[in-house]
Design a protein around this motif. Structure first.
Motif, PDB file in Angstrom:
ATOM      1  N   TYR A  67       1.433  16.082  19.078  1.00  0.00           N
ATOM      2  CA  TYR A  67       1.021  14.719  18.742  1.00  0.00           C
ATOM      3  C   TYR A  67       2.235  13.800  18.825  1.00  0.00           C
ATOM      4  O   TYR A  67       3.381  14.255  18.774  1.00  0.00           O
ATOM      5  N   GLY A  68       1.970  12.507  18.910  1.00  0.00           N
ATOM      6  CA  GLY A  68       3.050  11.539  19.043  1.00  0.00           C
ATOM      7  C   GLY A  68       3.860  11.334  17.784  1.00  0.00           C
ATOM      8  O   GLY A  68       4.978  10.831  17.839  1.00  0.00           O
ATOM      9  N   SER A  69       3.316  11.720  16.637  1.00  0.00           N
ATOM     10  CA  SER A  69       4.036  11.579  15.370  1.00  0.00           C
ATOM     11  C   SER A  69       3.441  12.537  14.351  1.00  0.00           C
ATOM     12  O   SER A  69       2.308  13.016  14.511  1.00  0.00           O
ATOM     13  N   GLY A  70       4.206  12.792  13.294  1.00  0.00           N
ATOM     14  CA  GLY A  70       3.678  13.602  12.207  1.00  0.00           C
ATOM     15  C   GLY A  70       2.507  12.922  11.522  1.00  0.00           C
ATOM     16  O   GLY A  70       1.593  13.589  11.020  1.00  0.00           O
ATOM     17  N   LYS A  71       2.524  11.599  11.499  1.00  0.00           N
ATOM     18  CA  LYS A  71       1.411  10.841  10.915  1.00  0.00           C
ATOM     19  C   LYS A  71       0.105  11.166  11.634  1.00  0.00           C
ATOM     20  O   LYS A  71      -0.936  11.394  11.000  1.00  0.00           O
ATOM     21  N   VAL A 136      11.988  -6.618  15.254  1.00  0.00           N
ATOM     22  CA  VAL A 136      12.329  -5.197  15.170  1.00  0.00           C
ATOM     23  C   VAL A 136      11.045  -4.376  15.237  1.00  0.00           C
ATOM     24  O   VAL A 136      10.127  -4.573  14.437  1.00  0.00           O
ATOM     25  N   GLY A 137      10.980  -3.460  16.191  1.00  0.00           N
ATOM     26  CA  GLY A 137       9.816  -2.601  16.349  1.00  0.00           C
ATOM     27  C   GLY A 137       9.875  -1.405  15.419  1.00  0.00           C
ATOM     28  O   GLY A 137      10.941  -0.826  15.196  1.00  0.00           O
ATOM     29  N   LEU A 138       8.728  -1.026  14.878  1.00  0.00           N
ATOM     30  CA  LEU A 138       8.637   0.117  13.978  1.00  0.00           C
ATOM     31  C   LEU A 138       7.263   0.747  14.103  1.00  0.00           C
ATOM     32  O   LEU A 138       6.332   0.133  14.637  1.00  0.00           O
ATOM     33  N   VAL A 139       7.148   1.976  13.611  1.00  0.00           N
ATOM     34  CA  VAL A 139       5.863   2.675  13.577  1.00  0.00           C
ATOM     35  C   VAL A 139       5.404   2.690  12.129  1.00  0.00           C
ATOM     36  O   VAL A 139       6.027   3.335  11.274  1.00  0.00           O
ATOM     37  N   GLN A 140       4.344   1.971  11.839  1.00  0.00           N
ATOM     38  CA  GLN A 140       3.897   1.830  10.458  1.00  0.00           C
ATOM     39  C   GLN A 140       3.392   3.156   9.887  1.00  0.00           C
ATOM     40  O   GLN A 140       2.812   3.977  10.590  1.00  0.00           O
ATOM     41  N   GLY A 141       3.647   3.341   8.593  1.00  0.00           N
ATOM     42  CA  GLY A 141       3.177   4.539   7.911  1.00  0.00           C
ATOM     43  C   GLY A 141       3.994   5.777   8.196  1.00  0.00           C
ATOM     44  O   GLY A 141       3.567   6.891   7.884  1.00  0.00           O
ATOM     45  N   LEU A 167       4.438  -0.872  16.493  1.00  0.00           N
ATOM     46  CA  LEU A 167       4.330  -0.216  17.790  1.00  0.00           C
ATOM     47  C   LEU A 167       3.903   1.230  17.599  1.00  0.00           C
ATOM     48  O   LEU A 167       4.042   1.792  16.510  1.00  0.00           O
ATOM     49  N   GLU A 168       3.403   1.843  18.672  1.00  0.00           N
ATOM     50  CA  GLU A 168       3.187   3.283  18.687  1.00  0.00           C
ATOM     51  C   GLU A 168       4.475   3.956  19.150  1.00  0.00           C
ATOM     52  O   GLU A 168       5.324   3.324  19.789  1.00  0.00           O
ATOM     53  N   THR A 169       4.619   5.229  18.844  1.00  0.00           N
ATOM     54  CA  THR A 169       5.879   5.915  19.150  1.00  0.00           C
ATOM     55  C   THR A 169       6.254   5.824  20.629  1.00  0.00           C
ATOM     56  O   THR A 169       7.406   5.537  20.969  1.00  0.00           O
ATOM     57  N   ASP A 170       5.287   6.056  21.513  1.00  0.00           N
ATOM     58  CA  ASP A 170       5.595   6.059  22.943  1.00  0.00           C
ATOM     59  C   ASP A 170       5.942   4.680  23.484  1.00  0.00           C
ATOM     60  O   ASP A 170       6.443   4.560  24.609  1.00  0.00           O
ATOM     61  N   ASP A 171       5.686   3.630  22.706  1.00  0.00           N
ATOM     62  CA  ASP A 171       5.968   2.270  23.166  1.00  0.00           C
ATOM     63  C   ASP A 171       7.281   1.728  22.608  1.00  0.00           C
ATOM     64  O   ASP A 171       7.689   0.614  22.963  1.00  0.00           O
ATOM     65  N   LEU A 172       7.957   2.492  21.755  1.00  0.00           N
ATOM     66  CA  LEU A 172       9.192   2.006  21.143  1.00  0.00           C
ATOM     67  C   LEU A 172      10.258   1.690  22.197  1.00  0.00           C
ATOM     68  O   LEU A 172      10.791   0.574  22.243  1.00  0.00           O
ATOM     69  N   ILE A 184      14.726  -1.474  17.500  1.00  0.00           N
ATOM     70  CA  ILE A 184      13.686  -0.561  17.022  1.00  0.00           C
ATOM     71  C   ILE A 184      14.273   0.350  15.954  1.00  0.00           C
ATOM     72  O   ILE A 184      15.475   0.621  15.936  1.00  0.00           O
ATOM     73  N   ALA A 185      13.419   0.819  15.057  1.00  0.00           N
ATOM     74  CA  ALA A 185      13.788   1.850  14.086  1.00  0.00           C
ATOM     75  C   ALA A 185      13.089   3.122  14.540  1.00  0.00           C
ATOM     76  O   ALA A 185      11.857   3.190  14.532  1.00  0.00           O
ATOM     77  N   ALA A 186      13.856   4.116  14.967  1.00  0.00           N
ATOM     78  CA  ALA A 186      13.244   5.262  15.644  1.00  0.00           C
ATOM     79  C   ALA A 186      14.044   6.533  15.424  1.00  0.00           C
ATOM     80  O   ALA A 186      15.181   6.517  14.968  1.00  0.00           O
TER      81      ALA A 186
END
Length: 332
Positions: A67-71, A136-141, A167-172, A184-186
């Motif tokens: 999956y793209g993230s643990g979330k 600043v881009g981030l992945v919420q949650g 943003l989604e992870t793949d779009d960071l 970005i925060a990644a």
């Protein structure tokens, strides 16, 4: 032996053979499980355990689902799509404050300073304070969101000093490269991809020891979790292998992780891989819950008691010393 006795004996023998065959087949049939995880350096022990047959050695037929993230992996586990998932403490906290049924079986990795801000030098950003007024881009949650607020505090900026872009992870990395955001925060591999796209225009900033997060194995809080002990034993073997030979492991699993083998040991330098469950996890969840409530990201009220969501039983059965929760249970 008369005909009747012969017939009874034959039927009994056939029944015994059939029973023995059924029991043997049942005993040797692997337990099929699905484990949702990510293609990130933090999930290395999952991919390594699969690669080296450690799940199979435990009598498990584990399908690793990326999956793209643990979330996202956590959400699919809660939806019944996978049996186990790996996730960082932030999405676990958000799930628990929302009263979603999950169990934390173990922490499989602890990272210090593994999440970072990647910014564009050509947008006038050289230090953390320079983020003020920028997008600043981030992945919420996810840890991206919690880390960003921690980083801003360390940099001496108010939470409202920046414009947040979800943003989604793949779009960071693409969003940073094409200018939709200025930073970005990644975490890796998304931060690595961003730096590769920007080249010498990239500025990297971290929060140092101020930011610690964990990567955890979770399961549904509804019903039993068969195979949990076997999964944990397999992950322990993989963690020991990775700690002993990171370069060799990097070559073996670079493919599934989608990262160059030579970059993995540097990323792993920020992470200690060990299968445990400790009091620090509870403290971290409580601290993040206070942040979420204070920011209006969770319903107002007292910080929940996260101890009931801890499920140290399978790990304690393997080795009580691996469990250091203050839960009133014997740890001898």
């Amino acid at each position: 032996m008369n005909t009747m006795l012969l017939r009874v004996f034959t039927i009994a023998a056939a029944a015994a053979l059939a029973s023995a065959w059924w029991l043997h087949g049942t005993a040797t049939t692997p337990l099929a499980l699905r484990l949702g995880t990510t293609r990130t350096p933090f999930s290395a022990v999952v991919w390594l355990a699969a690669s080296r047959g450690y799940f199979s050695a435990e009598g498990l037929a584990v399908t690793v689902v990326p999956y793209g993230s643990g979330k996202l992996a956590l959400a699919e586990m809660l939806a019944g799509k996978v049996d186990f998932a790996t996730a960082a403490d932030t999405p676990i906290m958000f799930a628990l404050v929302s009263d979603l049924p999950l169990r934390v079986l173990a922490t499989i990795g602890t990272s210090i300073d593994a999440t970072e801000v990647v910014a564009r030098r050509d947008r006038g950003i050289a230090t953390g304070r320079d983020l003020a007024g920028h997008r600043v881009g981030l992945v919420q949650g996810t840890t991206s969101q919690y880390f960003l607020d921690t980083f801003l505090e360390v940099a001496g900026l108010a939470a409202g000093a920046i414009e947040r872009v979800a943003l989604e992870t793949d779009d960071l990395a693409p969003a940073l490269a094409d200018g939709r955001v200025d930073a970005i925060a990644a975490w890796a591999p998304y931060s690595v991809r961003a730096k590769a796209l920007l080249g010498d225009r990239a500025v990297t900033m971290r929060a140092g020891s101020m930011y610690r997060w964990t990567w955890n194995l979770v399961a549904s809080g509804v019903g039993d979790n068969p195979g949990a002990a076997g999964v944990l034993r397999a992950l322990r073997r993989a963690a020991a292998d990775l700690q002993a030979d990171p370069d060799g492991v990097a070559t073996e699993i670079a493919g599934p992780l989608g990262m160059p083998a030579e970059s993995l040991p540097e990323e792993w330098r920020h992470t200690r891989f060990a299968v445990t469950i400790d009091q620090a996890l509870l403290v971290n969840l409580e601290m993040q819950a206070r942040w979420a409530i204070g920011c209006g990201l969770a319903r107002p009220g007292a910080v929940p008691d996260f101890l009931p969501a801890m499920a140290p039983g399978p790990l304690r059965a393997i080795d009580p010393a691996l469990v250091t929760l203050i839960d009133g249970k014997d740890r001898r």
